[in-house]
Design a protein around this motif. Sequence first.
Motif, PDB file in Angstrom:
ATOM      1  N   SER A 114       0.843  -1.190   0.000  1.00 36.44           N
ATOM      2  CA  SER A 114       0.000   0.000   0.000  1.00 36.44           C
ATOM      3  C   SER A 114       0.884   1.246   0.000  1.00 36.44           C
ATOM      4  O   SER A 114       2.105   1.165   0.182  1.00 36.44           O
ATOM      5  CB  SER A 114      -0.887   0.003   1.248  1.00 36.44           C
ATOM      6  N   SER A 115       0.265   2.391  -0.158  1.00 32.98           N
ATOM      7  CA  SER A 115       1.018   3.647  -0.158  1.00 32.98           C
ATOM      8  C   SER A 115       1.641   3.935   1.212  1.00 32.98           C
ATOM      9  O   SER A 115       2.594   4.699   1.312  1.00 32.98           O
ATOM     10  CB  SER A 115       0.105   4.811  -0.562  1.00 32.98           C
ATOM     11  N   SER A 116       1.125   3.296   2.263  1.00 31.58           N
ATOM     12  CA  SER A 116       1.664   3.494   3.606  1.00 31.58           C
ATOM     13  C   SER A 116       2.720   2.457   3.968  1.00 31.58           C
ATOM     14  O   SER A 116       3.177   2.417   5.113  1.00 31.58           O
ATOM     15  CB  SER A 116       0.540   3.483   4.639  1.00 31.58           C
TER      16      SER A 116
END
Length: 225
Positions: A114-116
């Motif tokens: 994910s982007s995190s």
Amino acid sequence: MGMQMWRRLPHQWIENGGLREFTWRDGAGADNAAALMLLAALIHHADVETGYARLTYDRWQHLTGLSRAKVSRGLSILAGRGIIHRPNPRRSEVQLVNFDAPTWAKFPARPLYSSSGEIKFFHKLNLRGRVQLDLLKIWFLFCSRRNKSTYEVNLTYDKIESYSGIDRPRIADAISLGVHYQLIVVERSFDAAIGRVSNSYRVRYVDPYVHAGTAPRIETPEVPF
């Protein structure tokens, strides 16, 4: 340098039947699933030259969504089975065993995140059902047995059962879950030799532009090295 599309998986332990040790028996199923999740995260973050990584418990938890207790037990399982080496279990260093072996497999990496910075589908698993462990085992098996010439996995259910230890009646559900999480692609074709439709499989995010629609079918052994 950012994370690559795929990373190196030392796979001789899989070829030697090591996945069979990851069972659901004796209350250890969730810990065995956690161990394979941790192994995936280690593969992604290991140094590309040495196979070493320095990952704190907080980092393991962020990547996988596992509790601290699950991280501890999972790492102990991997070390006990000779898949990883921990010079000092109280420290954060860990190394993939046989990282410099001449044969290895491609394991999907960057698109899983994910982007995190979390492994997306790991955070959807609750480890309460055997099918989730079965899925993780089939995912590792398909990466290991992927044919480097055809980019396919050509394994019968009998072979999957033999390598993984997953009972034949549970294989279809595990593969379906892999399709649901977009880890596996099932390709069906008519096999004139046996007079029926047969399945082959692809591991998503590894050589994604090479598949049945873009590459000619080549008759080669299923051994990937």
